[in-house]
Each structure stands twice: as C-alpha cells, then as structure tokens.
Design a protein around this motif. Structure first.
Motif, PDB file in Angstrom:
ATOM      1  N   GLU A 159       0.823  -1.215   0.000  1.00 24.03           N
ATOM      2  CA  GLU A 159       0.000   0.000   0.000  1.00 24.03           C
ATOM      3  C   GLU A 159       0.854   1.261   0.000  1.00 24.03           C
ATOM      4  OE1 GLU A 159      -3.962  -1.696   2.353  1.00 24.03           O
ATOM      5  OE2 GLU A 159      -2.177  -1.114   3.486  1.00 24.03           O
ATOM      6  N   ILE A 160       1.987   1.217   0.710  1.00 19.27           N
ATOM      7  CA  ILE A 160       2.907   2.364   0.682  1.00 19.27           C
ATOM      8  C   ILE A 160       3.408   2.590  -0.741  1.00 19.27           C
ATOM      9  CG2 ILE A 160       5.091   3.312   1.539  1.00 19.27           C
ATOM     10  CD1 ILE A 160       4.761   1.515   4.011  1.00 19.27           C
ATOM     11  N   LYS A 161       3.816   1.490  -1.377  1.00 18.68           N
ATOM     12  CA  LYS A 161       4.331   1.584  -2.736  1.00 18.68           C
ATOM     13  C   LYS A 161       3.256   2.074  -3.702  1.00 18.68           C
ATOM     14  CE  LYS A 161       7.080  -1.056  -6.060  1.00 18.68           C
ATOM     15  NZ  LYS A 161       7.692  -2.380  -6.382  1.00 18.68           N
ATOM     16  N   LYS A 179       2.190  17.372  -2.742  1.00 22.16           N
ATOM     17  CA  LYS A 179       2.976  17.743  -1.558  1.00 22.16           C
ATOM     18  C   LYS A 179       2.500  17.007  -0.310  1.00 22.16           C
ATOM     19  CE  LYS A 179       4.187  22.324  -3.334  1.00 22.16           C
ATOM     20  NZ  LYS A 179       4.020  23.798  -3.190  1.00 22.16           N
ATOM     21  N   ILE A 180       1.195  16.872  -0.168  1.00 20.07           N
ATOM     22  CA  ILE A 180       0.659  16.162   0.993  1.00 20.07           C
ATOM     23  C   ILE A 180       1.013  14.681   0.928  1.00 20.07           C
ATOM     24  CG2 ILE A 180      -1.520  15.384   2.060  1.00 20.07           C
ATOM     25  CD1 ILE A 180      -2.579  18.253   1.536  1.00 20.07           C
ATOM     26  N   LYS A 181       1.012  14.146  -0.280  1.00 21.99           N
ATOM     27  CA  LYS A 181       1.457  12.756  -0.446  1.00 21.99           C
ATOM     28  C   LYS A 181       2.905  12.622   0.010  1.00 21.99           C
ATOM     29  CE  LYS A 181       3.215  10.815  -4.151  1.00 21.99           C
ATOM     30  NZ  LYS A 181       3.444  10.263  -5.508  1.00 21.99           N
ATOM     31  N   ASP A 182       3.752  13.561  -0.363  1.00 22.16           N
ATOM     32  CA  ASP A 182       5.160  13.531   0.037  1.00 22.16           C
ATOM     33  C   ASP A 182       5.305  13.620   1.564  1.00 22.16           C
ATOM     34  OD1 ASP A 182       6.064  13.292  -2.544  1.00 22.16           O
ATOM     35  OD2 ASP A 182       6.426  15.432  -2.825  1.00 22.16           O
ATOM     36  N   LEU A 183       4.520  14.501   2.186  1.00 21.90           N
ATOM     37  CA  LEU A 183       4.572  14.633   3.645  1.00 21.90           C
ATOM     38  C   LEU A 183       4.197  13.324   4.326  1.00 21.90           C
ATOM     39  CD1 LEU A 183       2.918  18.149   4.191  1.00 21.90           C
ATOM     40  CD2 LEU A 183       5.318  17.555   4.532  1.00 21.90           C
ATOM     41  N   PHE A 184       3.169  12.674   3.797  1.00 26.97           N
ATOM     42  CA  PHE A 184       2.714  11.408   4.375  1.00 26.97           C
ATOM     43  C   PHE A 184       3.777  10.324   4.221  1.00 26.97           C
ATOM     44  CE2 PHE A 184       0.535   7.301   4.039  1.00 26.97           C
ATOM     45  CZ  PHE A 184      -0.156   7.287   5.237  1.00 26.97           C
ATOM     46  N   ILE A 185       4.341  10.212   3.024  1.00 26.67           N
ATOM     47  CA  ILE A 185       5.375   9.197   2.779  1.00 26.67           C
ATOM     48  C   ILE A 185       6.604   9.485   3.636  1.00 26.67           C
ATOM     49  CG2 ILE A 185       6.962   8.253   1.047  1.00 26.67           C
ATOM     50  CD1 ILE A 185       4.052   7.311   0.783  1.00 26.67           C
ATOM     51  N   PHE A 186       6.947  10.773   3.785  1.00 21.86           N
ATOM     52  CA  PHE A 186       8.070  11.157   4.641  1.00 21.86           C
ATOM     53  C   PHE A 186       7.843  10.668   6.070  1.00 21.86           C
ATOM     54  CE2 PHE A 186      10.088  14.132   7.599  1.00 21.86           C
ATOM     55  CZ  PHE A 186      11.406  14.119   7.143  1.00 21.86           C
ATOM     56  N   ALA A 187       6.625  10.830   6.574  1.00 19.16           N
ATOM     57  CA  ALA A 187       6.299  10.378   7.933  1.00 19.16           C
ATOM     58  C   ALA A 187       6.329   8.856   8.036  1.00 19.16           C
ATOM     59  CB  ALA A 187       4.931  10.917   8.351  1.00 19.16           C
ATOM     60  N   CYS A 188       5.975   8.177   6.948  1.00 19.03           N
ATOM     61  CA  CYS A 188       6.032   6.704   6.943  1.00 19.03           C
ATOM     62  C   CYS A 188       7.459   6.200   7.124  1.00 19.03           C
ATOM     63  CB  CYS A 188       5.475   6.165   5.623  1.00 19.03           C
ATOM     64  SG  CYS A 188       3.676   6.220   5.479  1.00 19.03           S
ATOM     65  N   TYR A 189       8.451   6.989   6.670  1.00 20.80           N
ATOM     66  CA  TYR A 189       9.850   6.556   6.743  1.00 20.80           C
ATOM     67  C   TYR A 189      10.640   7.230   7.866  1.00 20.80           C
ATOM     68  CZ  TYR A 189       9.208   4.044   2.380  1.00 20.80           C
ATOM     69  OH  TYR A 189       8.767   3.154   1.423  1.00 20.80           O
ATOM     70  N   THR A 190       9.952   8.080   8.661  1.00 21.37           N
ATOM     71  CA  THR A 190      10.626   8.706   9.808  1.00 21.37           C
ATOM     72  C   THR A 190       9.881   8.467  11.119  1.00 21.37           C
ATOM     73  OG1 THR A 190       9.454  10.811   9.457  1.00 21.37           O
ATOM     74  CG2 THR A 190      11.632  10.549   8.401  1.00 21.37           C
ATOM     75  N   GLY A 191       8.583   8.168  11.050  1.00 23.25           N
ATOM     76  CA  GLY A 191       7.786   7.943  12.258  1.00 23.25           C
ATOM     77  C   GLY A 191       7.379   9.222  12.967  1.00 23.25           C
TER      78      GLY A 191
END
Length: 415
Positions: A230-232, A246-258
C-alpha cells in the motif's frame, strides 16, 4: 452552640469620596454580634436609596435589577449559614461570608476546580493536551446546564451517580464539528474529570474521591497501518493537483521517519545534521513528550527532503518541507486513499503506525530501537503501536522450519 448561632444580614451604604452624590452598597453579615462586610460592587445615587427598607427606591430598570440582586445575596448568605450548620463546623460571620463568596475550601465548586486546574497546568501540559481539557470543560458546562439545569455544582455533591449521568451525557454528546463520542472518546472525558477530582482531594477541597468505585472502560483498538504494498501504491500514484502531490510527500516522509504531524510541522533546516556515521540524520524533539529524537534518514525520506531543498517559500521560513493544516492533510489523504483503492481510513497518524509496524518491526528492527526512534518514554507504548504483521510472522516461521530441517538433515547424516 451551633444551633444558637444567630445570623443577621443587612445592606449598608457609604458615600464615595470622589462622588459625594453617589453611594456604594455593602453586605453586612452578623453572627452572634460579630460582623463581616464585603462590597457588592453596586453604586447608585443617594436619592435612590431607601434607608428604612435597605433597598433601592423607584421603578427604574437599574433599581429593579439592584433590588433583585440584593434579594439573591440575602438568600445566598442564609443558605451559606444553613450549610455550615449542617456541616457541624464553627460558625462565624467570616465563615458565612467566605462560604457565600466561595472562598472557603468546603464551598469550592466543580467549575472552581476546573478553573484552578487549567490555570495551573497551562504552563505544565502541552497545548494539545490543554486543548483536550478545555474540550472536557465545555462538555461539563453543557451537561450541568442541559441535563441538571444548573450553572455549577459544589464539589461535595459529586457522587458516583453524577459520574454515571455525565458518562451517559458524553456518549450522546455531539459537538458541531464532529460526530458523537466513541466509547474511548467518552472515557477520555471521564478520565480527565477523574484526574481533576484527584487533584481536589490532594488540595483538601474534597474529603473523598467520587471515582473510588468507578472503573474506566476503554476498548482495545487495532492501530491502522499500511502494508509495504500500500505504501508503494501511494508512492507510484501521480497526482495533478500540487497540494495533493505535496501532501502525499509529507505522508510518505512520515512513513519513513515515524514523525507525528506536529513534529513534521516543526521541522527546521537546522534539524538536518550529519551523524557520526557520516549519513544524514534528523535531530529534533517530540512536541508531545519533549523527548529527544535522533532519526537516521532512510533513502525515501532523504529523497523527499532533496525534492524541496530549493523551494524559495520553504527556504524563506527555514523549513525542510511544505506545511498544511492537519485538517486539510487528513481530508486530502482520504481522497488519496480512494484514488489508490486503499480501503482504510487514512490519516496522517497512520504514517507513524506504518513506520513502527511495516517499515521497522517487520524488517527486523528491535523493538527497543523502534521505541527510541518514536520517542516513547515507555517500551509498553511501543508495543501498543507496533504490531508484528503476518509477513514477519511468516518469515520467522520459514526461518524456523529451515533451521529444523538442517538439524534433522544433520542427524540423518550422523547415522
């Protein structure tokens, strides 16, 4: 002695030195010949005071309002005296005055307690936490007014029944901004009231905690997270609207930083540093707990930072990433989930669960390390967040079967 304590209440006036034609009204309380006075913060012309009746005279709106207020004060002082008689305490004019003005400990009310708690905790608790207490305060005021038809209630009247009635009110309480409270939402309101009740006991405003026989009933909930697939899927889906990208990028960034929403929002350029290993790290703090965070950047997170490093608007504010309101982000994520065919309620906080579960624990990162990366103060908190997914369980079992197979093969060779 208590039954013979005689109460007298009269209203007296004094001229104001600055306005010789104006008088100020005071209440005089007398018990067994000893007086206590206090100002009622009411003024009127000398000609409008009836000294014999101890009331204003005439039929103007102000005089009518004044006389009504004086009647209320008169009744309230006698009620304060009656309460003191029932409590079997020493009665004096000062005690009656203090009870009426709610300045004595036994006369403290629920709203007095809430006001004291919120004023003293405003500098201790986080703004987000205080926001929740303000929400509970609003809910309690509505309950008092709508269900009990009162403005306030004495702390000593807080009983088990009050808590149960408040619980039922909260369960059907529907703020204008959202749906009815869930079970856990209702329990959070009760939990906050319970904490304030325990504070009242410590302050000796309450003799006994009314929550002694009440048990909070939280329901265990499964933490929503995304799978690697689902992340991919989100990563590979292109969006035409700039804010969606941009919001997609913010979400993915949080997925890889917590990082939580508020921690991503607070990220500055100086939080990006070179670690001892020579790689890029984020050095920041959790807004919620003030715990230090040191997060090595995974390639996907680093790519997103690189994407925005030359953005003039972001650089002007010394930020790392674009910023949107949490409400707008969650609203957009709902559309992103629909577009990607993901049948989960997608919010920004799902990214934090995803990091804990699909990105770290599922890939063999020890739970102690995950706890540190998430900025948790207790390992038990991480255990709630990070559920080991089926993929990891399956891989572990495959490894176990392979190990057992090798052992059996070795045993056969020995023969």
């Amino acid at each position: 002695m208590l039954e013979n304590s005689r109460l007298s209440v009269v209203f007296v006036v004094r001229k104001l030195t600055s306005k010789m034609d104006t008088i100020k009204v005071y209440a005089r309380v007398t018990v067994d010949g000893k007086r206590a006075e206090f100002s009622l913060n009411r003024e009127l012309a000398v000609s409008l005071w009836d000294e014999k009746r101890k009331r204003g005279k005439g039929h103007s709106k102000y005089v009518i309002s004044l006389n009504k207020y004086l009647d209320q004060v008169f009744t309230g002082l006698h009620e304060a005296h009656r309460q003191l008689l029932q409590e079997d305490v020493d009665i004096s004019s000062k005690a009656v005055k203090a009870r009426f003005l709610k300045e004595d400990e036994r006369g403290k009310t629920l709203l007095d307690l809430i006001a004291y708690h919120n004023s003293t905790m405003a500098t201790v608790l986080r703004p987000g936490t205080m926001k929740n207490y303000y929400s509970t305060e609003k809910c309690i005021k509505k309950f008092l007014k709508e269900d009990l038809n009162i403005e306030d209630i004495l702390l000593k009247k807080l009983k088990y029944g009050f808590i149960v009635d408040f619980e039922q009110y909260v369960r059907r309480y529907k703020p204008s901004t959202r749906m009815n409270c869930t079970n856990n939402g209702a329990m959070k309101h009760i939990e906050r009231l319970k904490k304030m009740s325990r504070l009242a006991v410590r302050l000796e405003w309450l003799d006994k905690d009314p929550f002694v026989n009440y048990k909070l009933k939280f329901k265990k909930t499964e933490r929503q997270y995304l799978t690697e697939r689902e992340i991919k899927l989100i990563e590979e889906t292109a969006f035409q609207v700039p804010s969606y990208r941009k919001i997609k990028d913010l979400f993915i960034f949080a997925c890889y930083t917590g990082l939580s929403y508020v921690d991503v929002r607070e990220l500055k350029a100086n939080h990006l540093v070179k670690g001892m290993d020579g790689n890029d790290w984020l050095y920041t703090k959790r807004t919620k707990t003030d715990e230090s965070l040191k997060i090595p950047l995974l390639p996907k997170a680093k790519e997103i930072i690189e994407k925005y490093k030359d953005d003039p608007d972001i650089n002007a504010n010394e930020r790392l990433l674009p910023i949107y309101t949490n409400h707008m982000i969650n609203r957009t994520l709902k559309d992103i989930a629909d577009t990607c065919g993901i049948r989960k309620r997608l919010t920004f906080h799902v990214a934090r669960h995803t990091f804990a579960t699909a990105v770290t624990l599922s890939n063999g990162v020890p739970i102690e390390t995950v706890s540190k990366l998430l900025g948790h103060t207790k390992l038990s908190t991480t255990q709630i967040y990070a559920k080991v997914v089926e993929k990891k369980v399956g891989e572990d079992m495959q490894n176990l079967m392979a190990t057992m197979k090798r052992k059996n093969y070795g045993a056969e060779e020995a023969y």
